[in-house]
Write a protein that holds these residues in place. Structure first.
Motif, PDB file in Angstrom:
ATOM      1  N   HIS A   1       0.842  -1.208   0.000  1.00  0.00           N
ATOM      2  CA  HIS A   1       0.000   0.000   0.000  1.00  0.00           C
ATOM      3  C   HIS A   1       0.872   1.252   0.000  1.00  0.00           C
ATOM      4  CE1 HIS A   1      -3.606   2.358   0.683  1.00  0.00           C
ATOM      5  NE2 HIS A   1      -2.989   2.998   1.660  1.00  0.00           N
ATOM      6  N   ALA A   2       0.493   2.239  -0.818  1.00  0.00           N
ATOM      7  CA  ALA A   2       1.321   3.431  -1.022  1.00  0.00           C
ATOM      8  C   ALA A   2       1.077   4.516   0.017  1.00  0.00           C
ATOM      9  CB  ALA A   2       1.083   3.981  -2.417  1.00  0.00           C
ATOM     10  N   SER A   3       1.175   4.142   1.292  1.00  0.00           N
ATOM     11  CA  SER A   3       1.147   5.149   2.354  1.00  0.00           C
ATOM     12  C   SER A   3       1.803   4.574   3.595  1.00  0.00           C
ATOM     13  CB  SER A   3      -0.289   5.582   2.680  1.00  0.00           C
ATOM     14  OG  SER A   3      -0.902   4.696   3.604  1.00  0.00           O
ATOM     15  N   LEU A   4       2.063   5.454   4.538  1.00  0.00           N
ATOM     16  CA  LEU A   4       2.599   5.037   5.834  1.00  0.00           C
ATOM     17  C   LEU A   4       1.398   4.823   6.753  1.00  0.00           C
ATOM     18  CD1 LEU A   4       5.550   7.587   6.022  1.00  0.00           C
ATOM     19  CD2 LEU A   4       5.699   5.143   5.481  1.00  0.00           C
ATOM     20  N   LEU A   5       0.859   3.627   6.716  1.00  0.00           N
ATOM     21  CA  LEU A   5      -0.327   3.310   7.501  1.00  0.00           C
ATOM     22  C   LEU A   5      -0.051   3.514   9.000  1.00  0.00           C
ATOM     23  CD1 LEU A   5      -1.493   0.133   5.567  1.00  0.00           C
ATOM     24  CD2 LEU A   5      -2.646   2.340   5.617  1.00  0.00           C
ATOM     25  N   PRO A   6      -1.103   3.856   9.758  1.00  0.00           N
ATOM     26  CA  PRO A   6      -2.532   3.840   9.388  1.00  0.00           C
ATOM     27  C   PRO A   6      -3.029   5.092   8.672  1.00  0.00           C
ATOM     28  CG  PRO A   6      -2.294   4.355  11.702  1.00  0.00           C
ATOM     29  CD  PRO A   6      -0.915   4.075  11.198  1.00  0.00           C
ATOM     30  N   ARG A   7      -2.145   5.990   8.268  1.00  0.00           N
ATOM     31  CA  ARG A   7      -2.575   7.189   7.556  1.00  0.00           C
ATOM     32  C   ARG A   7      -2.818   6.871   6.081  1.00  0.00           C
ATOM     33  NH1 ARG A   7       0.382  12.530   8.580  1.00  0.00           N
ATOM     34  NH2 ARG A   7      -1.765  13.262   8.260  1.00  0.00           N
ATOM     35  N   TYR A   8      -3.810   7.529   5.520  1.00  0.00           N
ATOM     36  CA  TYR A   8      -4.143   7.435   4.095  1.00  0.00           C
ATOM     37  C   TYR A   8      -4.524   6.023   3.648  1.00  0.00           C
ATOM     38  CZ  TYR A   8      -2.220  12.094   4.205  1.00  0.00           C
ATOM     39  OH  TYR A   8      -1.974  13.428   4.527  1.00  0.00           O
TER      40      TYR A   8
ATOM     41  N   GLY B   1      -5.290  -4.046   8.101  1.00  0.00           N
ATOM     42  CA  GLY B   1      -4.599  -5.210   8.629  1.00  0.00           C
ATOM     43  C   GLY B   1      -3.299  -4.883   9.342  1.00  0.00           C
ATOM     44  N   ASP B   2      -2.764  -5.887  10.044  1.00  0.00           N
ATOM     45  CA  ASP B   2      -1.500  -5.713  10.764  1.00  0.00           C
ATOM     46  C   ASP B   2      -0.361  -5.416   9.790  1.00  0.00           C
ATOM     47  OD1 ASP B   2      -2.960  -6.276  12.988  1.00  0.00           O
ATOM     48  OD2 ASP B   2      -2.061  -8.248  13.366  1.00  0.00           O
TER      49      ASP B   2
ATOM     50  N   GLN C   1      -2.334  -1.893  13.594  1.00  0.00           N
ATOM     51  CA  GLN C   1      -2.497  -0.463  13.368  1.00  0.00           C
ATOM     52  C   GLN C   1      -3.246   0.172  14.537  1.00  0.00           C
ATOM     53  OE1 GLN C   1      -3.777   0.832   9.441  1.00  0.00           O
ATOM     54  NE2 GLN C   1      -3.265  -1.171   8.569  1.00  0.00           N
ATOM     55  N   VAL C   2      -2.896   1.417  14.827  1.00  0.00           N
ATOM     56  CA  VAL C   2      -3.588   2.177  15.864  1.00  0.00           C
ATOM     57  C   VAL C   2      -4.781   2.868  15.206  1.00  0.00           C
ATOM     58  CG1 VAL C   2      -3.400   4.010  17.589  1.00  0.00           C
ATOM     59  CG2 VAL C   2      -1.420   2.520  17.116  1.00  0.00           C
ATOM     60  N   GLU C   3      -5.968   2.387  15.508  1.00  0.00           N
ATOM     61  CA  GLU C   3      -7.171   2.884  14.830  1.00  0.00           C
ATOM     62  C   GLU C   3      -7.387   4.380  15.024  1.00  0.00           C
ATOM     63  OE1 GLU C   3      -9.504   1.680  12.718  1.00  0.00           O
ATOM     64  OE2 GLU C   3      -8.143  -0.018  12.502  1.00  0.00           O
ATOM     65  N   SER C   4      -7.018   4.888  16.180  1.00  0.00           N
ATOM     66  CA  SER C   4      -7.240   6.316  16.452  1.00  0.00           C
ATOM     67  C   SER C   4      -6.375   7.207  15.571  1.00  0.00           C
ATOM     68  CB  SER C   4      -6.972   6.624  17.928  1.00  0.00           C
ATOM     69  OG  SER C   4      -5.619   6.342  18.256  1.00  0.00           O
TER      70      SER C   4
END
Length: 306
Positions: A102-109, A140-141, A188-191
């Motif tokens: 995925h093309a982002s630094l999750l959990p952002r975007y 996902g993790d 991922q931190v949902e908040s």
């Protein structure tokens, strides 16, 4: 499983590393261009060049399509910008699970347009995350993550290229440990989650009451597709490139305050936007130096009016 150019380096990396790719799943061919010619997605073109079998289900969730994919009996499914939700039956099938580049630094975007929105929002750093896939969107993790800086001249096109290759490199580095069961994935931190929905027409429209810096980010976050626009004399004017200046202007937002071959300066809610590359309705993309010679725009005109 992937569809656009972004997914091609990851597919090529799997083959180069000697993994047995039992099949490639991509979206169906779609009409493209003015002539609406049926065009295969980039992943299909790449897969055929590599001699790999290709499946193109219209709807993956349909039982017949799902059975066709499951018949390949994959040990691992790797996705990158595939474009369809994977049914739970498919997510649970492979021994090593389903992972996504995925093309982002999750959990952002999370979502379909992470590169666009990161640039629109003025991020100075972007990256890729490899994660396990779950039913929820990009939730996902996380298995691995890597960041790169955003340069002053970067836009969607350049970052798309950089992140697609970064994702392929990270995939190559990550897979050996994953297949050995040595990965400790991080939830991922949902908040902290933010979302990057697909771009809508209204997201492309310039609102001149906003600050110039934000508008410059909007322009670069929509270049080279789908491209920001305003209106000039009631017709669309695409803005391919622009820079901002914080120098204050007393003119109302959207007012043209300077016109020369160096740029068209337009007042905004704060500072000014300097247009560098534009495309008038029915014309080609051109530098402002060419535009002002052929189609003089006058000081005092207002952009963005109907």
């Amino acid at each position: 499983m992937g569809t656009p150019d972004f997914a091609v380096p990851s597919l090529q990396a799997l083959v180069e590393e000697g993994y047995h790719v039992v099949g490639v799943v991509t979206q169906p061919d779609r009409p493209k261009g003015r002539k609406r010619e049926l065009t295969p997605p980039p992943v299909k073109v790449a897969a055929q060049a590599l001699g790999l079998p290709v499946l193109q289900p219209e709807k993956l969730r349909e039982p017949a399509s799902l059975d066709e994919v499951l018949a390949l009996r994959p040990d691992l499914i790797v996705t990158a910008a595939y474009g369809q939700i994977l049914p739970e039956r498919l997510l649970n099938a492979p021994q090593h699970g389903c992972i996504n580049v995925h093309a982002s630094l999750l959990p952002r975007y999370r979502g379909g347009a992470p590169i666009h929105w990161a640039l629109i929002n003025g991020e100075r750093e972007m990256g890729v995350t490899i994660m396990y896939m779950v039913k929820a969107l990009d939730a996902g993790d996380m298995i691995a993550k890597r960041a790169i800086p955003v340069g002053p001249d970067d836009h969607v096109g350049t970052m798309h290229e950089k992140l697609s290759r970064l994702g392929a490199e990270l995939l190559k580095e990550t897979l050996p440990a994953l297949l050995k069961g040595e990965i400790e994935a991080e939830p991922q931190v949902e908040s902290e989650a933010t979302f990057a929905p697909n771009i809508k027409r209204e997201d492309e429209r310039i609102d001149w009451s906003r600050p110039a810096e934000a508008l410059a980010c909007q322009v670069r976050g929509l270049c080279p597709w789908p491209v920001a626009f305003t209106t000039w004399k009631g017709k669309p004017l695409k803005i391919w490139w622009a820079i901002h200046t914080d120098e204050p202007s007393d003119a109302p937002p959207g007012t043209v305050t300077q016109v020369d071959e160096q740029g068209i300066v337009v007042a905004t809610g704060s500072g000014s936007l300097i247009l560098k590359e534009v495309q008038p309705a029915g014309k080609k993309r051109m530098p402002v130096s060419e535009f002002v010679r052929g189609r003089p725009m006058e000081i005092g005109e207002r952009l963005g009016e109907a």
